[in-house]
Motif scaffolding. Structure first.
Motif, short mmCIF file in Angstrom:
data_model
loop_
_atom_site.label_atom_id
_atom_site.label_comp_id
_atom_site.label_asym_id
_atom_site.label_seq_id
_atom_site.Cartn_x
_atom_site.Cartn_y
_atom_site.Cartn_z
N ALA A 141 -30.45 21.51 17.87
CA ALA A 141 -31.24 22.42 18.70
C ALA A 141 -31.77 21.69 19.93
CB ALA A 141 -32.39 23.01 17.89
N PHE A 142 -32.14 20.44 19.78
CA PHE A 142 -32.63 19.65 20.91
C PHE A 142 -31.52 19.44 21.93
CE2 PHE A 142 -33.20 15.47 22.90
CZ PHE A 142 -34.37 15.73 23.61
N MET A 143 -30.31 19.18 21.49
CA MET A 143 -29.18 18.97 22.40
C MET A 143 -28.83 20.26 23.15
SD MET A 143 -28.41 15.85 22.34
CE MET A 143 -26.77 15.70 22.96
N VAL A 144 -28.89 21.39 22.44
CA VAL A 144 -28.60 22.67 23.07
C VAL A 144 -29.68 22.99 24.11
CG1 VAL A 144 -28.45 25.16 22.67
CG2 VAL A 144 -27.30 23.55 21.13
N ALA A 145 -30.94 22.73 23.78
CA ALA A 145 -32.03 22.98 24.72
C ALA A 145 -31.91 22.08 25.94
CB ALA A 145 -33.38 22.77 24.03
N ALA A 148 -29.12 20.82 27.15
CA ALA A 148 -27.97 21.28 27.92
C ALA A 148 -28.33 22.52 28.74
CB ALA A 148 -26.80 21.57 27.00
N ILE A 149 -29.04 23.44 28.14
CA ILE A 149 -29.45 24.66 28.86
C ILE A 149 -30.39 24.32 30.01
CG2 ILE A 149 -30.78 26.80 28.64
CD1 ILE A 149 -29.54 27.12 25.85
N LEU A 150 -31.33 23.42 29.76
CA LEU A 150 -32.27 23.01 30.80
C LEU A 150 -31.53 22.33 31.95
CD1 LEU A 150 -35.20 22.84 31.65
CD2 LEU A 150 -35.36 20.66 30.47
N THR A 151 -30.53 21.52 31.64
CA THR A 151 -29.74 20.86 32.67
C THR A 151 -28.97 21.88 33.50
OG1 THR A 151 -29.52 18.93 31.25
CG2 THR A 151 -27.97 19.12 33.09
N LEU A 152 -28.37 22.86 32.84
CA LEU A 152 -27.60 23.87 33.56
C LEU A 152 -28.49 24.74 34.44
CD1 LEU A 152 -25.06 24.94 30.80
CD2 LEU A 152 -24.60 23.61 32.86
N VAL A 153 -29.71 24.98 34.02
CA VAL A 153 -30.63 25.80 34.81
C VAL A 153 -31.14 25.00 36.01
CG1 VAL A 153 -32.90 26.92 34.77
CG2 VAL A 153 -31.30 27.27 32.90
N ALA A 154 -31.34 23.70 35.84
CA ALA A 154 -31.90 22.87 36.91
C ALA A 154 -30.87 22.50 37.96
CB ALA A 154 -32.51 21.62 36.31
N MET A 155 -29.59 22.53 37.65
CA MET A 155 -28.57 22.11 38.61
C MET A 155 -28.55 22.95 39.88
SD MET A 155 -25.48 20.82 36.15
CE MET A 155 -24.26 21.35 37.28
N PRO A 156 -28.61 24.28 39.84
CA PRO A 156 -28.60 25.05 41.09
C PRO A 156 -29.83 24.76 41.95
CG PRO A 156 -28.05 26.48 39.27
CD PRO A 156 -28.48 25.17 38.69
#
Length: 79
Positions: free
Chosen positions: A3-7, A9-17
């Motif tokens: 769950a930590f890895m998924v969170a 990854a999602i945070l990274t994808l949201v922060a990239m733009p």
């Protein structure tokens, strides 16, 4: 742990733009080079160039193509 890895990854994808929109600091040095290469605008030369433009002989009509300049006037016929 999964769950930590998924969170993460999602945070990274949201922060990239958002990071991409900020532009980064590495491109600011390129802007300084282009400013030095731009020609300086001379106000006297600009005004002299504007004065050399001839005045139009007739008034410009932007709708001249859409409608005739001299419409044919026909009297209305009564039936």
């Amino acid at each position: 742990m999964k769950a930590f890895m998924v969170a993460a990854a999602i945070l990274t994808l949201v922060a990239m733009p958002a990071y991409a929109q900020m532009g980064g600091k590495r491109h600011q040095s390129d802007d300084k080079k282009t400013d030095a290469q731009k020609p300086k605008v001379d106000e006297k030369a600009y005004k002299a160039a504007l004065e050399r433009i001839p005045d139009p002989k007739e008034k410009y009509d932007p709708w001249g193509v859409a409608r005739p300049a001299d419409p044919a006037k026909k009297p209305k016929q009564n039936p």
